[in-house]
Write a protein that holds these residues in place. Structure first.
Motif, short mmCIF file in Angstrom:
data_model
loop_
_atom_site.label_atom_id
_atom_site.label_comp_id
_atom_site.label_asym_id
_atom_site.label_seq_id
_atom_site.Cartn_x
_atom_site.Cartn_y
_atom_site.Cartn_z
N ALA A 3 48.74 38.59 34.04
CA ALA A 3 48.70 40.05 34.07
C ALA A 3 50.10 40.58 34.34
CB ALA A 3 47.75 40.52 35.17
N ALA A 4 50.35 41.78 33.95
CA ALA A 4 51.64 42.41 34.22
C ALA A 4 51.42 43.57 35.16
CB ALA A 4 52.27 42.91 32.92
N ILE A 5 52.27 43.68 36.14
CA ILE A 5 52.27 44.82 37.03
C ILE A 5 53.37 45.73 36.54
CG2 ILE A 5 52.66 45.64 39.37
CD1 ILE A 5 50.17 43.99 39.23
N LEU A 6 53.06 46.96 36.34
CA LEU A 6 54.02 47.91 35.82
C LEU A 6 54.72 48.62 36.96
CD1 LEU A 6 55.25 49.64 33.60
CD2 LEU A 6 53.17 50.98 33.62
N HIS A 7 56.04 48.60 36.95
CA HIS A 7 56.83 49.31 37.95
C HIS A 7 57.92 50.07 37.24
CE1 HIS A 7 59.56 50.35 41.06
NE2 HIS A 7 60.49 49.62 40.51
N ASP A 8 58.13 51.27 37.67
CA ASP A 8 59.23 52.05 37.13
C ASP A 8 59.64 53.07 38.16
OD1 ASP A 8 60.37 54.46 35.55
OD2 ASP A 8 60.49 52.76 34.19
N LYS A 106 43.50 45.42 44.79
CA LYS A 106 43.29 43.97 44.74
C LYS A 106 42.12 43.62 43.83
CE LYS A 106 42.66 40.05 47.85
NZ LYS A 106 41.39 39.56 47.34
N ASP A 107 41.02 44.37 43.93
CA ASP A 107 39.86 44.11 43.08
C ASP A 107 40.20 44.35 41.60
OD1 ASP A 107 38.40 43.50 45.36
OD2 ASP A 107 37.31 45.41 45.40
N ASP A 108 40.87 45.46 41.31
CA ASP A 108 41.30 45.73 39.93
C ASP A 108 42.19 44.61 39.42
OD1 ASP A 108 39.93 48.11 39.81
OD2 ASP A 108 41.71 49.36 39.46
N PHE A 109 43.15 44.23 40.24
CA PHE A 109 44.07 43.16 39.85
C PHE A 109 43.31 41.87 39.57
CE2 PHE A 109 46.47 39.40 40.80
CZ PHE A 109 47.60 39.57 40.02
N ASP A 110 42.40 41.49 40.45
CA ASP A 110 41.66 40.24 40.28
C ASP A 110 40.86 40.23 38.97
OD1 ASP A 110 42.70 39.27 42.66
OD2 ASP A 110 40.89 39.72 43.83
N LYS A 146 53.14 41.34 47.40
CA LYS A 146 53.16 39.93 47.82
C LYS A 146 51.93 39.19 47.30
CE LYS A 146 56.03 40.31 51.93
NZ LYS A 146 56.07 40.28 53.40
N TYR A 147 50.76 39.84 47.38
CA TYR A 147 49.53 39.23 46.87
C TYR A 147 49.65 38.95 45.37
CZ TYR A 147 44.76 38.64 45.28
OH TYR A 147 43.63 38.14 44.67
N ALA A 148 50.07 39.94 44.61
CA ALA A 148 50.17 39.79 43.15
C ALA A 148 51.20 38.74 42.77
CB ALA A 148 50.50 41.14 42.51
N GLN A 149 52.31 38.69 43.49
CA GLN A 149 53.37 37.73 43.16
C GLN A 149 52.92 36.28 43.37
OE1 GLN A 149 56.47 39.29 45.72
NE2 GLN A 149 57.61 40.04 43.96
#
Length: 176
Positions: A3-8, A106-110, A146-149
């Motif tokens: 998955a990609a986390i979008l940051h800008d 966290k739930d969305d990410f999972d 930190k969780y996503a990484q």
């Protein structure tokens, strides 16, 4: 896939509301992306943006992956925005707590990370310094990042990086 986390942090994205403002002097490079106030566009918006040198917009909430559309006979990238993971929306209600928002993220990410085993997925999160810049929420973001990484295959990318990738990749969904 992952998955990609979008940051800008706003780099490369110009926002226009009400009157036209030329914010280009505040950037190190000319803006190439656009976000209309509350996703408001017109039938002519993308064509005008493309003529001005923009390569993408984020005013779409229809999917969890980038895609392209045809504008003036050329591809134009769409990097989807989020309403559900937007701090303005979530913290507007006094019932939302940092703990509840963290769990929702966290739930969305999972779910997206699990889906990414078989198809491309992107998680967009919208945060604003005046809302998420307070100490308790900074802690929330630090914990979530930190969780996503820690998850295999996850990358963090800016919107402009995602747009450039979408325009160069051969297997990105295309509309029109």
């Amino acid at each position: 896939m992952g998955a990609a986390i979008l940051h800008d942090s706003g780099a490369g994205t110009r926002r226009l509301s009400g009157q036209h403002r030329d914010d280009s002097k505040s950037y190190r490079r000319a803006p190439i992306g656009f976000n209309a106030f509350w996703l408001r566009g017109t039938p002519n918006t993308l064509g005008i943006l493309q003529e001005l040198g923009f390569i993408y917009h984020i005013d779409d909430i229809s999917r969890d992956e980038p895609f392209t559309v045809t504008v003036n006979g050329k591809p134009f990238a769409v990097v989807p925005y989020t309403i559900r993971n937007n701090d303005i929306v979530r913290f507007d209600s006094p019932a939302t707590t940092n703990a509840a928002y963290f769990q929702d993220l966290k739930d969305d990410f999972d779910v997206l990370d699990a889906e990414a085993a078989t198809r491309r997925r992107m998680m967009s999160i919208s945060m604003h310094d005046r809302i998420s810049g307070i100490p308790g929420r900074v802690k929330l973001w630090e914990e979530f990042i930190k969780y996503a990484q820690k998850q295999k295959g996850v990358v963090f990318m800016r919107k402009d990086e995602i747009a450039k990738w979408a325009l160069s990749a051969s297997n990105v969904p295309h509309e029109g």
